[in-house]
Design a protein around this motif. Structure first.
Motif, PDB file in Angstrom:
ATOM      1  N   GLY A   5       0.779  -1.226   0.000  1.00  0.00           N
ATOM      2  CA  GLY A   5       0.000   0.000   0.000  1.00  0.00           C
ATOM      3  C   GLY A   5       0.809   1.273   0.000  1.00  0.00           C
ATOM      4  N   VAL A   6       2.103   1.182  -0.346  1.00  0.00           N
ATOM      5  CA  VAL A   6       2.974   2.371  -0.383  1.00  0.00           C
ATOM      6  C   VAL A   6       3.431   2.573  -1.825  1.00  0.00           C
ATOM      7  N   PRO A   7       2.938   3.612  -2.505  1.00  0.00           N
ATOM      8  CA  PRO A   7       3.243   3.777  -3.930  1.00  0.00           C
ATOM      9  C   PRO A   7       4.535   4.512  -4.218  1.00  0.00           C
ATOM     10  N   TYR A   8       5.290   4.893  -3.193  1.00  0.00           N
ATOM     11  CA  TYR A   8       6.465   5.735  -3.391  1.00  0.00           C
ATOM     12  C   TYR A   8       7.750   4.898  -3.425  1.00  0.00           C
ATOM     13  N   PRO A   9       8.779   5.384  -4.127  1.00  0.00           N
ATOM     14  CA  PRO A   9      10.043   4.641  -4.187  1.00  0.00           C
ATOM     15  C   PRO A   9      10.787   4.697  -2.854  1.00  0.00           C
ATOM     16  N   VAL A  10      11.692   3.757  -2.656  1.00  0.00           N
ATOM     17  CA  VAL A  10      12.489   3.709  -1.435  1.00  0.00           C
ATOM     18  C   VAL A  10      13.902   4.215  -1.732  1.00  0.00           C
ATOM     19  N   PRO A  33      -0.798   9.516   3.409  1.00  0.00           N
ATOM     20  CA  PRO A  33      -1.503  10.092   4.558  1.00  0.00           C
ATOM     21  C   PRO A  33      -2.217   9.018   5.375  1.00  0.00           C
ATOM     22  N   CYS A  34      -2.152   9.148   6.683  1.00  0.00           N
ATOM     23  CA  CYS A  34      -2.806   8.226   7.622  1.00  0.00           C
ATOM     24  C   CYS A  34      -2.174   6.831   7.634  1.00  0.00           C
ATOM     25  N   TYR A  35      -1.041   6.673   6.971  1.00  0.00           N
ATOM     26  CA  TYR A  35      -0.345   5.382   6.948  1.00  0.00           C
ATOM     27  C   TYR A  35       0.793   5.478   7.961  1.00  0.00           C
ATOM     28  N   LEU A  40       3.143  -0.227   8.320  1.00  0.00           N
ATOM     29  CA  LEU A  40       4.161  -0.737   7.400  1.00  0.00           C
ATOM     30  C   LEU A  40       4.793  -2.011   7.946  1.00  0.00           C
ATOM     31  N   ALA A  41       5.122  -2.008   9.238  1.00  0.00           N
ATOM     32  CA  ALA A  41       5.741  -3.183   9.861  1.00  0.00           C
ATOM     33  C   ALA A  41       4.826  -4.396   9.805  1.00  0.00           C
ATOM     34  N   GLU A  42       3.534  -4.178   9.760  1.00  0.00           N
ATOM     35  CA  GLU A  42       2.571  -5.281   9.712  1.00  0.00           C
ATOM     36  C   GLU A  42       2.305  -5.751   8.287  1.00  0.00           C
ATOM     37  N   ARG A  43       2.239  -4.831   7.345  1.00  0.00           N
ATOM     38  CA  ARG A  43       1.808  -5.163   5.988  1.00  0.00           C
ATOM     39  C   ARG A  43       2.940  -5.568   5.048  1.00  0.00           C
ATOM     40  N   LEU A  44       4.163  -5.068   5.293  1.00  0.00           N
ATOM     41  CA  LEU A  44       5.239  -5.328   4.343  1.00  0.00           C
ATOM     42  C   LEU A  44       5.841  -6.726   4.433  1.00  0.00           C
ATOM     43  N   PRO A  45       6.123  -7.276   5.633  1.00  0.00           N
ATOM     44  CA  PRO A  45       6.838  -8.562   5.708  1.00  0.00           C
ATOM     45  C   PRO A  45       6.256  -9.702   4.879  1.00  0.00           C
ATOM     46  N   PRO A  46       4.935  -9.872   4.763  1.00  0.00           N
ATOM     47  CA  PRO A  46       4.424 -10.983   3.943  1.00  0.00           C
ATOM     48  C   PRO A  46       4.808 -10.900   2.471  1.00  0.00           C
ATOM     49  N   HIS A  47       5.220  -9.710   2.009  1.00  0.00           N
ATOM     50  CA  HIS A  47       5.563  -9.533   0.594  1.00  0.00           C
ATOM     51  C   HIS A  47       7.073  -9.554   0.343  1.00  0.00           C
ATOM     52  N   LEU A  48       7.866  -9.758   1.388  1.00  0.00           N
ATOM     53  CA  LEU A  48       9.316  -9.785   1.234  1.00  0.00           C
ATOM     54  C   LEU A  48       9.803 -11.185   0.895  1.00  0.00           C
ATOM     55  N   PRO A  49      10.895 -11.307   0.142  1.00  0.00           N
ATOM     56  CA  PRO A  49      11.481 -12.631  -0.124  1.00  0.00           C
ATOM     57  C   PRO A  49      11.990 -13.244   1.170  1.00  0.00           C
ATOM     58  N   PRO A  50      12.165 -14.559   1.222  1.00  0.00           N
ATOM     59  CA  PRO A  50      12.540 -15.239   2.474  1.00  0.00           C
ATOM     60  C   PRO A  50      13.882 -14.811   3.043  1.00  0.00           C
ATOM     61  N   ASP A  51      14.786 -14.287   2.199  1.00  0.00           N
ATOM     62  CA  ASP A  51      16.103 -13.894   2.703  1.00  0.00           C
ATOM     63  C   ASP A  51      16.193 -12.393   2.999  1.00  0.00           C
ATOM     64  N   LEU A  52      15.041 -11.723   3.062  1.00  0.00           N
ATOM     65  CA  LEU A  52      15.013 -10.301   3.370  1.00  0.00           C
ATOM     66  C   LEU A  52      13.977 -10.058   4.456  1.00  0.00           C
ATOM     67  N   GLY A  53      14.391  -9.383   5.526  1.00  0.00           N
ATOM     68  CA  GLY A  53      13.482  -9.149   6.635  1.00  0.00           C
ATOM     69  C   GLY A  53      13.399  -7.684   7.001  1.00  0.00           C
ATOM     70  N   LEU A  54      12.321  -7.313   7.670  1.00  0.00           N
ATOM     71  CA  LEU A  54      12.134  -5.969   8.197  1.00  0.00           C
ATOM     72  C   LEU A  54      12.188  -6.061   9.716  1.00  0.00           C
ATOM     73  N   CYS A  55      13.222  -5.479  10.308  1.00  0.00           N
ATOM     74  CA  CYS A  55      13.390  -5.565  11.763  1.00  0.00           C
ATOM     75  C   CYS A  55      12.690  -4.429  12.486  1.00  0.00           C
ATOM     76  N   VAL A  56      12.847  -3.219  11.982  1.00  0.00           N
ATOM     77  CA  VAL A  56      12.316  -2.043  12.669  1.00  0.00           C
ATOM     78  C   VAL A  56      11.724  -1.091  11.635  1.00  0.00           C
ATOM     79  N   ALA A  57      10.546  -0.545  11.926  1.00  0.00           N
ATOM     80  CA  ALA A  57       9.943   0.497  11.097  1.00  0.00           C
ATOM     81  C   ALA A  57       9.442   1.586  12.034  1.00  0.00           C
ATOM     82  N   ARG A  58       9.871   2.816  11.801  1.00  0.00           N
ATOM     83  CA  ARG A  58       9.426   3.901  12.677  1.00  0.00           C
ATOM     84  C   ARG A  58       9.557   5.238  11.969  1.00  0.00           C
TER      85      ARG A  58
END
Length: 250
Positions: A5-10, A33-35, A40-58
């Protein structure tokens, strides 16, 4: 990001070569807005490859940018200088016995540590990085060798910036010099004046981007998260001791 749900580049703090691992890669992204960062910490991990993880989002301090706010980085490179590479560590360690220019030549850790120390300082590392990287002075704040056990050693390099492949060329050329396959005179001339040398680019598998540093007023990460981020794997290449990794693998 779009699937979360994030349309912007990283924007990452920097790039890593294919085959290089990152214990701490920092990425900036603008949220809709309102995101929230919690979303992000809840929605992104299911879409990451198995060798890439999200530890902290803030939400970071105002004005923070993952790349432009960074004050420096620490890289760690693992190399087997004695004994036999353990199975748990084999994909993440350079084995000099497999390098044609190093095979059959003994490499003393004390010699490696001495040569690494010679590289510390502010200098032109042009001889140790790809020429596609900007030629400019860079500061290598520290370059040390640490024994992890069972013949496995870790090179720790901390500096304000690194050119492309700089860590791999510096480590590989240091090993060449320690093995007397490259003269110390040429090695030191390359450090002092950027004189080209027939160096060695150490393989990517031994390298880890260990940490990215920020000024205290821009750093989003408290010390405890830097020491052990939530969800950070404890297996190689992120563990410190080979015997601990082997015990977990068993």
């Amino acid at each position: 990001m779009r699937k979360a749900g994030v349309p912007y580049p990283v924007m990452p703090a920097g790039r890593t070569d294919r085959g290089v691992h990152a214990r701490m890669q920092v990425v900036s992204v603008r949220l809709p807005p309102c995101y929230t960062s919690e979303m992000l910490a809840e929605r992104l991990p299911p879409h990451l490859p198995p060798d890439l993880g999200l530890c902290v989002a803030r939400r970071p301090p105002e004005g923070f940018h993952s790349q432009w706010s960074a004050a420096g980085k620490e890289y760690r490179y693992r190399v087997q200088l004695g004994g036999t590479v353990s199975e748990a560590w084999r994909p993440f360690v350079m084995d000099p016995s497999l390098e044609p220019r190093l095979v059959g030549t003994p490499i003393k850790p004390e010699r490696v540590a001495e040569l690494l120390g010679a590289a510390v300082g502010r200098r032109d590392f042009y001889a140790f990085h790809e020429h596609s990287s900007l030629r400019k002075p860079r500061t290598l704040e520290s370059a040390t060798l640490h024994e992890l056990g069972d013949g496995l050693f870790e090179v720790r390099l901390r500096g304000d910036g690194f050119g492309r492949y700089q860590v791999r060329y510096l480590v590989g050329s240091t090993l060449l010099t320690a093995a007397s396959s490259l003269s110390e005179e040429h090695f030191r001339a390359a450090l002092e004046s950027g004189t080209a040398i027939p160096g060695l680019k150490a393989p990517a598998r031994g390298l880890v981007l260990w940490e990215v540093y920020y000024p205290s007023d821009k750093d989003p990460f408290p010390p405890e998260e830097r020491a052990r981020a939530p969800g950070l794997p404890s297996a190689p290449p992120f563990s410190h001791h080979p015997e601990e990794a082997d015990a977990r693998a068993a």
